[in-house]
Design a protein around this motif. Sequence first.
Motif, PDB file in Angstrom:
ATOM      1  N   SER A   1     -10.986 -69.992  71.576  1.00  0.00           N
ATOM      2  CA  SER A   1     -10.968 -69.154  70.382  1.00  0.00           C
ATOM      3  C   SER A   1     -12.240 -68.324  70.373  1.00  0.00           C
ATOM      4  CB  SER A   1     -10.867 -69.991  69.103  1.00  0.00           C
ATOM      5  OG  SER A   1     -12.006 -70.836  68.963  1.00  0.00           O
ATOM      6  N   GLY A   2     -12.260 -67.271  69.570  1.00  0.00           N
ATOM      7  CA  GLY A   2     -13.379 -66.350  69.580  1.00  0.00           C
ATOM      8  C   GLY A   2     -13.240 -65.331  70.699  1.00  0.00           C
ATOM      9  N   ARG A   3     -14.256 -64.499  70.857  1.00  0.00           N
ATOM     10  CA  ARG A   3     -14.196 -63.420  71.852  1.00  0.00           C
ATOM     11  C   ARG A   3     -15.462 -63.381  72.686  1.00  0.00           C
ATOM     12  NH1 ARG A   3     -13.582 -57.984  69.053  1.00  0.00           N
ATOM     13  NH2 ARG A   3     -12.597 -57.280  70.975  1.00  0.00           N
ATOM     14  N   VAL A   4     -15.287 -63.105  73.986  1.00  0.00           N
ATOM     15  CA  VAL A   4     -16.397 -62.828  74.887  1.00  0.00           C
ATOM     16  C   VAL A   4     -16.274 -61.376  75.315  1.00  0.00           C
ATOM     17  CG1 VAL A   4     -17.528 -63.388  77.059  1.00  0.00           C
ATOM     18  CG2 VAL A   4     -16.469 -65.212  75.708  1.00  0.00           C
ATOM     19  N   LEU A   5     -17.301 -60.587  75.033  1.00  0.00           N
ATOM     20  CA  LEU A   5     -17.289 -59.159  75.343  1.00  0.00           C
ATOM     21  C   LEU A   5     -18.317 -58.863  76.421  1.00  0.00           C
ATOM     22  CD1 LEU A   5     -17.229 -57.778  71.694  1.00  0.00           C
ATOM     23  CD2 LEU A   5     -15.265 -58.265  73.167  1.00  0.00           C
ATOM     24  N   ILE A   6     -17.902 -58.143  77.444  1.00  0.00           N
ATOM     25  CA  ILE A   6     -18.796 -57.685  78.504  1.00  0.00           C
ATOM     26  C   ILE A   6     -18.836 -56.166  78.427  1.00  0.00           C
ATOM     27  CG2 ILE A   6     -19.339 -57.705  80.965  1.00  0.00           C
ATOM     28  CD1 ILE A   6     -19.257 -60.488  79.703  1.00  0.00           C
ATOM     29  N   GLY A   7     -19.975 -55.619  78.027  1.00  0.00           N
ATOM     30  CA  GLY A   7     -20.058 -54.181  77.823  1.00  0.00           C
ATOM     31  C   GLY A   7     -19.051 -53.694  76.799  1.00  0.00           C
ATOM     32  N   GLY A   8     -18.766 -54.531  75.810  1.00  0.00           N
ATOM     33  CA  GLY A   8     -17.819 -54.166  74.765  1.00  0.00           C
ATOM     34  C   GLY A   8     -16.368 -54.445  75.088  1.00  0.00           C
ATOM     35  N   GLU A   9     -16.076 -54.895  76.326  1.00  0.00           N
ATOM     36  CA  GLU A   9     -14.702 -55.169  76.736  1.00  0.00           C
ATOM     37  C   GLU A   9     -14.420 -56.662  76.660  1.00  0.00           C
ATOM     38  OE1 GLU A   9     -14.125 -53.614  80.625  1.00  0.00           O
ATOM     39  OE2 GLU A   9     -14.412 -51.525  80.024  1.00  0.00           O
ATOM     40  N   ASP A  10     -13.273 -57.009  76.095  1.00  0.00           N
ATOM     41  CA  ASP A  10     -12.889 -58.404  75.935  1.00  0.00           C
ATOM     42  C   ASP A  10     -12.509 -58.989  77.290  1.00  0.00           C
ATOM     43  OD1 ASP A  10     -11.694 -60.869  75.185  1.00  0.00           O
ATOM     44  OD2 ASP A  10     -11.097 -60.021  73.258  1.00  0.00           O
TER      45      ASP A  10
END
Length: 268
Positions: free
Chosen positions: A58-67
Amino acid sequence: MSLVELADVSYTYPGGVLAVDGVSLRVDAGESLAIIGQNGAGKTTTVKLMNGLLKPSSGRVLIGGEDTARRTAAQVARRVGYVFQNPDDQIFNTTVAKEISYGLKRLRLDAGESERRLDEAAALTGLGDRLEENPHDLPLSVRKFVTIAAVLAVDCEVLVLDEPTAGQDQAGLDRIAEIVEVMTGRGRAVVTITHDMEFVARHFARVVVMAERRVVTQGRAEEIFTDSAAMATARLARPAIVELADRLGLADVGLSLDALADAWRSRG
């Protein structure tokens, strides 16, 4: 925009073991970030979520704003490189040069650029004269630099180091410190998970403290290491310089030994 952002991330392993519970943190360009805590605090799971080896429950991991939910592990690893604690979990080639070059082949660079990156990574890790040796024949401390070099050559935006100082002598510690300085100077970020509080105090600007699968606190290193309550909650020992400063009644001088010495001399 942060290079990496974890937003209220939790992860449960198959079998129902909750490893990370509602973690939020960011990694910015050009910064050095240490994640500290006892075994079982959730540190390793957290960095594996950063580089796509794991996807959040659950939740989100963003790399450079991308999920990362929309990216493969290989796509994420191209941007967030992870150096395992045990180099034998990564090394599989028969020479140091081949090991460093493996990731470069997947980038489809021209021969000149691949050679430049190989040479630069080898120089920064002290492997320039060992390129034709079998990495499995090298001491553990040197094998660690082989895996670091392989990730450096790919030139990820974020370099994650899992217990990099374990088994290193002073020369090895100095070399790791140089790598942190060089990479952050280039606008890359360096993240470490480690039990080495002394190394963190000297070379990492920001610290995240984890305990019981959660983030206890995070902030500048000098703030965290002088926060006795947070360190006690995580059952972590403060760096020796902090203990010494406390005993001398100079707790507000920061983490610099030179600053501590100057403050002591100024007392007369």
